[in-house]
Design an enzyme around this catalytic site. Structure first.
Site, PDB file in Angstrom:
ATOM      1  N   ASP A 242      23.160   7.213  -0.064  1.00 41.23           N
ATOM      2  CA  ASP A 242      23.559   6.768   1.267  1.00 41.23           C
ATOM      3  C   ASP A 242      24.775   7.571   1.713  1.00 41.23           C
ATOM      4  O   ASP A 242      25.833   7.522   1.076  1.00 41.23           O
ATOM      5  CB  ASP A 242      23.878   5.271   1.245  1.00 41.23           C
TER       6      ASP A 242
ATOM      7  N   ARG B 132       0.024   6.316   9.368  1.00 44.93           N
ATOM      8  CA  ARG B 132       0.692   7.567   9.023  1.00 44.93           C
ATOM      9  C   ARG B 132       0.069   8.121   7.741  1.00 44.93           C
ATOM     10  O   ARG B 132      -0.054   7.418   6.743  1.00 44.93           O
ATOM     11  CB  ARG B 132       2.182   7.344   8.792  1.00 44.93           C
TER      12      ARG B 132
ATOM     13  N   ASP C 184       1.473  13.872   9.305  1.00 40.66           N
ATOM     14  CA  ASP C 184       2.782  14.525   9.342  1.00 40.66           C
ATOM     15  C   ASP C 184       2.663  16.032   9.486  1.00 40.66           C
ATOM     16  O   ASP C 184       3.507  16.683  10.106  1.00 40.66           O
ATOM     17  CB  ASP C 184       3.538  14.236   8.034  1.00 40.66           C
TER      18      ASP C 184
ATOM     19  N   LYS D 154       5.749  -0.322   6.183  1.00 38.92           N
ATOM     20  CA  LYS D 154       6.412  -0.549   7.459  1.00 38.92           C
ATOM     21  C   LYS D 154       5.350  -0.790   8.524  1.00 38.92           C
ATOM     22  O   LYS D 154       4.271  -0.207   8.462  1.00 38.92           O
ATOM     23  CB  LYS D 154       7.267   0.658   7.851  1.00 38.92           C
TER      24      LYS D 154
ATOM     25  N   HIS E  28      15.661  16.591  11.484  1.00 35.38           N
ATOM     26  CA  HIS E  28      15.370  15.222  11.051  1.00 35.38           C
ATOM     27  C   HIS E  28      16.126  14.997   9.746  1.00 35.38           C
ATOM     28  O   HIS E  28      15.762  15.541   8.703  1.00 35.38           O
ATOM     29  CB  HIS E  28      13.865  15.054  10.854  1.00 35.38           C
ATOM     30  N   ILE E  29      17.192  14.194   9.814  1.00 37.34           N
ATOM     31  CA  ILE E  29      18.061  14.016   8.652  1.00 37.34           C
ATOM     32  C   ILE E  29      18.113  12.545   8.272  1.00 37.34           C
ATOM     33  O   ILE E  29      18.806  11.738   8.896  1.00 37.34           O
ATOM     34  CB  ILE E  29      19.488  14.532   8.929  1.00 37.34           C
ATOM     35  N   GLY E  30      17.352  12.190   7.269  1.00 35.50           N
ATOM     36  CA  GLY E  30      17.390  10.857   6.697  1.00 35.50           C
ATOM     37  C   GLY E  30      17.583  11.009   5.206  1.00 35.50           C
ATOM     38  O   GLY E  30      18.327  11.870   4.753  1.00 35.50           O
TER      39      GLY E  30
ATOM     40  N   GLY F 247      15.016  11.866   3.437  1.00 31.44           N
ATOM     41  CA  GLY F 247      14.320  13.145   3.474  1.00 31.44           C
ATOM     42  C   GLY F 247      14.828  13.928   4.671  1.00 31.44           C
ATOM     43  O   GLY F 247      15.202  13.347   5.693  1.00 31.44           O
TER      44      GLY F 247
ATOM     45  N   ASN G 216       2.819   2.315   8.155  1.00 31.94           N
ATOM     46  CA  ASN G 216       3.376   3.443   7.399  1.00 31.94           C
ATOM     47  C   ASN G 216       3.527   2.976   5.957  1.00 31.94           C
ATOM     48  O   ASN G 216       4.478   2.272   5.617  1.00 31.94           O
ATOM     49  CB  ASN G 216       4.725   3.857   7.990  1.00 31.94           C
TER      50      ASN G 216
END
Length: 421
Positions: A283, A91, A148, A14, A208-210, A212, A7
């Site tokens: 963060d 990815r 994606d 990654k 999906h909560i990061g 992004g 990725n």
């Protein structure tokens, strides 16, 4: 069969190495600060201490070469020879309308990915650089692209078209594409298992909560709408991205602050969202801590984020007509119990009853947890995502000729007997 999943971001790579026969992750890690200097690798092997090494990586080829050398290193590696790697899964953030499934990469595919990089100028170029770098380091093995956007290519026309001049769609491909597809795919399949149903019988909202953030309305295992749009900028409040705003604001601020198109784009992508409101943090742990200590802007940032999340649940519930479950996933979705609580509280009237103690205990990246009460008509789960496993399974299936598409393929994680490695 040993599969390497890559990725590649603009300044990071990654990786995860998966032994398909043993069904286990044998190594994973990340090279950070690629190109920008002071780069290093963090390499993890189950049962060993994490290995860190500083090594300058001026480009993605050097970074991937470092990963390969680490994997075969006599002291820290897990492979005896580079030839033990059977294939590589990559990815790719944006596949445009051309790619509705994962594909084996050849020259034609790579050219097509390059043709749509204008739709994802922040993401596709490093993805392409990673593919070319990996092909140079591992030229004799198959390389597979996992997109994606592919999961969302099932959206109906009325969901993906914008109310803009139709010629923009015809000439430039301006439409909703959606992202985080492999994550939405994985957790929706797992939610169906937890519900004891087939994916085709489930209506699910995945969140999906990061850093992004994207949401997806999934009917019968198929994406019918998603919050991100032409780019990953649209949708919910994110770490540094604004999400949904009045589209007149950019032009207004360009005039007020004498900003160029490039400058306003950078502000909306890199200086907005949670960072924009708090002025200091992306963060959510920092935001939560400072909100609890009385920082008004941090408190407001949390309220804005949870309010927008709540609105998407209501919107997608209306779109689906019937809802079986909501799923929280990714870093904040899996670990940020206060944000989950603020999002879910007050939804009893539509059939979602939060169990506060279950929600607070769901603070692990390993366990799938029900956070609603047993009698809640609509279930809410916290499910750790595993995009790399999707990459791996797609690669293996393409190589052995069993892959069809993400809707009909029999993923191992969609079975009742699935056990996480």
């Amino acid at each position: 069969m040993v599969i390497l999943a890559l990725n590649c971001g603009s300044s990071s790579v990654k990786y995860q190495l998966f032994d398909w026969e043993k069904k286990e992750v044998v190594a994973k890690g990340m090279v950070e600060r690629v190109i920008i200097g002071d780069s290093f690798i963090m390499h993890e092997v189950p049962g060993r201490e994490t290995y860190r090494k500083e090594y300058e990586c001026p480009d993605h080829k050097v970074a991937i070469d470092l990963i390969i050398r680490t994997l075969v290193d006599g002291e820290h590696g897990v492979l005896k020879d580079i030839n033990e790697i059977s294939a590589v899964g990559h990815r790719v953030v944006h596949g445009g309308e051309m790619f509705t499934r994962s594909v084996l990469i050849d020259e034609k595919v790579l050219d097509a990915v390059k043709d749509v990089q204008h739709l994802a100028p922040l993401h596709n170029p490093p993805n392409i650089a990673g593919i070319e770098a990996a092909q140079a380091v591992l030229p004799s093995v198959p390389h597979v692209a996992i997109f994606d956007t592919a999961f969302h290519q099932t959206m109906p026309e009325h969901a993906y078209l914008y109310p803009l001049p139709y010629e923009w769609y015809e000439k430039y491909g301006v439409r909703r594409y959606g992202f985080h597809g492999t994550s939405h795919l994985f957790v929706s399949k797992r939610a169906a298992v937890l519900l004891g149903k087939k994916p085709s019988d489930c209506n699910i909202i995945t969140m999906h909560i990061g850093n992004g953030v994207s949401h997806c309305a999934i009917r019968g295992g198929v994406s019918i709408d998603t919050s991100m749009g032409l780019t990953p900028l649209e949708g919910a409040v994110m770490g540094t991205r604004c999400g949904d705003i009045d589209p007149a604001i950019p032009a207004f601020m360009m005039q007020k602050e004498n900003l160029s198109a490039k400058e306003i784009d950078s502000i909306l992508n890199k200086k907005s969202g949670v960072l924009g409101v708090t002025g200091r943090f992306t963060d959510r742990r920092d935001v939560i801590e400072n909100a609890n200590n009385g920082d008004h802007r941090c408190k407001v940032a949390l309220e804005i984020e949870a309010y927008r999340l709540k609105k998407y649940i209501g919107t997608y519930m209306a779109v689906l007509g019937r809802l079986d479950a909501v799923v929280f996933t990714a870093g904040v979705g899996e670990m940020g119990w206060p944000i989950r609580e603020k999002t879910i509280e007050g939804l009893e009237g539509i059939g979602i009853k939060l169990d506060r103690e279950r929600n607070k205990s769901a603070m692990t990246r390993k366990r799938e947890t029900l956070i609603t009460t047993d009698d809640s008509p609509i279930k809410v789960f916290v499910i750790p995502t595993d995009e790399e496993l999707v990459f791996t399974e797609d690669v293996v299936a393409i190589l052995d000729g069993t892959y069809t598409d993400h809707m009909n393929f029999d993923y191992s994680f969609a079975r009742q007997d699935f056990v996480r490695s």
